[in-house]
Design a protein around this motif. Structure first.
Motif, PDB file in Angstrom:
ATOM      1  N   ARG A 175      -5.640   6.184   7.604  1.00 41.19           N
ATOM      2  CA  ARG A 175      -6.206   4.955   8.149  1.00 41.19           C
ATOM      3  C   ARG A 175      -7.406   4.458   7.343  1.00 41.19           C
ATOM      4  NH1 ARG A 175      -6.039   2.346  13.370  1.00 41.19           N
ATOM      5  NH2 ARG A 175      -4.513   3.896  13.929  1.00 41.19           N
ATOM      6  N   ALA A 176      -8.326   5.338   6.997  1.00 42.16           N
ATOM      7  CA  ALA A 176      -9.528   4.923   6.259  1.00 42.16           C
ATOM      8  C   ALA A 176      -9.151   4.378   4.878  1.00 42.16           C
ATOM      9  CB  ALA A 176     -10.501   6.086   6.130  1.00 42.16           C
ATOM     10  N   ALA A 177      -8.225   5.057   4.204  1.00 43.14           N
ATOM     11  CA  ALA A 177      -7.800   4.594   2.885  1.00 43.14           C
ATOM     12  C   ALA A 177      -7.080   3.249   2.995  1.00 43.14           C
ATOM     13  CB  ALA A 177      -6.894   5.629   2.229  1.00 43.14           C
ATOM     14  N   SER A 178      -6.287   3.085   4.048  1.00 48.90           N
ATOM     15  CA  SER A 178      -5.589   1.817   4.261  1.00 48.90           C
ATOM     16  C   SER A 178      -6.571   0.688   4.518  1.00 48.90           C
ATOM     17  CB  SER A 178      -4.637   1.922   5.455  1.00 48.90           C
ATOM     18  OG  SER A 178      -3.649   2.864   5.223  1.00 48.90           O
ATOM     19  N   ALA A 179      -7.576   0.952   5.333  1.00 50.22           N
ATOM     20  CA  ALA A 179      -8.568  -0.065   5.636  1.00 50.22           C
ATOM     21  C   ALA A 179      -9.323  -0.497   4.375  1.00 50.22           C
ATOM     22  CB  ALA A 179      -9.545   0.441   6.696  1.00 50.22           C
ATOM     23  N   GLY A 180      -9.687   0.467   3.540  1.00 50.18           N
ATOM     24  CA  GLY A 180     -10.360   0.148   2.287  1.00 50.18           C
ATOM     25  C   GLY A 180      -9.448  -0.636   1.351  1.00 50.18           C
ATOM     26  N   TRP A 181      -8.186  -0.263   1.298  1.00 52.66           N
ATOM     27  CA  TRP A 181      -7.229  -0.959   0.445  1.00 52.66           C
ATOM     28  C   TRP A 181      -7.060  -2.403   0.903  1.00 52.66           C
ATOM     29  CZ3 TRP A 181      -2.257  -2.946   1.334  1.00 52.66           C
ATOM     30  CH2 TRP A 181      -1.491  -3.199   0.198  1.00 52.66           C
ATOM     31  N   LEU A 182      -6.929  -2.592   2.230  1.00 51.87           N
ATOM     32  CA  LEU A 182      -6.781  -3.942   2.765  1.00 51.87           C
ATOM     33  C   LEU A 182      -8.031  -4.777   2.558  1.00 51.87           C
ATOM     34  CD1 LEU A 182      -4.916  -3.162   6.105  1.00 51.87           C
ATOM     35  CD2 LEU A 182      -4.010  -4.440   4.173  1.00 51.87           C
TER      36      LEU A 182
END
Length: 186
Positions: A175-182
């Motif tokens: 989730r954290a990596a996805s949020a940063g990517w988005l």
């Protein structure tokens, strides 16, 4: 439309699978059948297109190059040696006549003088007769044929189909990596 090679490389969670496919291709050990087990929305179609470009790229040393006519035609969905099978408009199933047409097309020599690719998505939509019709091609494809089955529910495929494919599992990124990517793409 964004280039699938750029898209695949931009999806950080696909890096292990992309590297695995590239290593297998460079060593001449790309399997004849892949089962891409995806979490819906995590890039199974993009990975399948990337694998098709890898197989059909005219620049074998840099495959997939993303710039040759073959890579561009695969990305555009117009390559004569890249076949896509999905449920027809009025159906939720992939039917036996679709698989028979596919196996006939794959048995012929390729247009480009090289390989051929079939992408079946969603593979769990294969009805029982279609899955059985696909078995012969899965067991004995002609040289240079790559079959890619993309499925969110591979357990719904017959064990005989699953056992003839090398599995590539795509996982949802943290989730954290996805949020940063988005956030980086806003």
């Amino acid at each position: 439309m964004m280039d699938p090679i750029a898209r695949a490389q931009d999806l950080f969670w696909l890096e292990p699978q992309l590297a695995q496919l590239k290593r297998a291709h460079r060593s001449g050990r790309l399997p004849h059948a892949l089962l891409v087990h995806e979490v819906p929305g995590c890039g199974g179609s993009i990975l399948a297109t990337h694998a098709a470009q890898l197989q059909l790229c005219a620049n074998a040393a840099a495959a997939p190059c993303g710039t040759c006519q073959s890579c561009n035609r695969v990305a555009a969905g117009t390559h004569p040696d890249c076949h896509r099978v999905a449920p027809e408009e009025d159906s939720q199933q992939i039917r036996i006549d679709q698989v028979r047409a596919l196996t006939e097309a794959l048995s012929l020599s390729s247009h480009g003088g090289g390989g051929a690719v079939a992408i079946i998505e969603p593979a769990e939509a294969l009805n029982a007769n279609a899955a059985n019709a696909l078995l012969k091609t899965l067991e004995e494809p002609r040289p240079g044929v790559l079959l890619i089955l993309v499925s969110a529910s591979p357990g719904r495929l017959p064990a005989t189909v699953r056992s003839r494919c090398q599995r590539l599992q795509l996982k949802r990124p943290p989730r954290a990596a996805s949020a940063g990517w988005l956030a980086a793409r806003r």
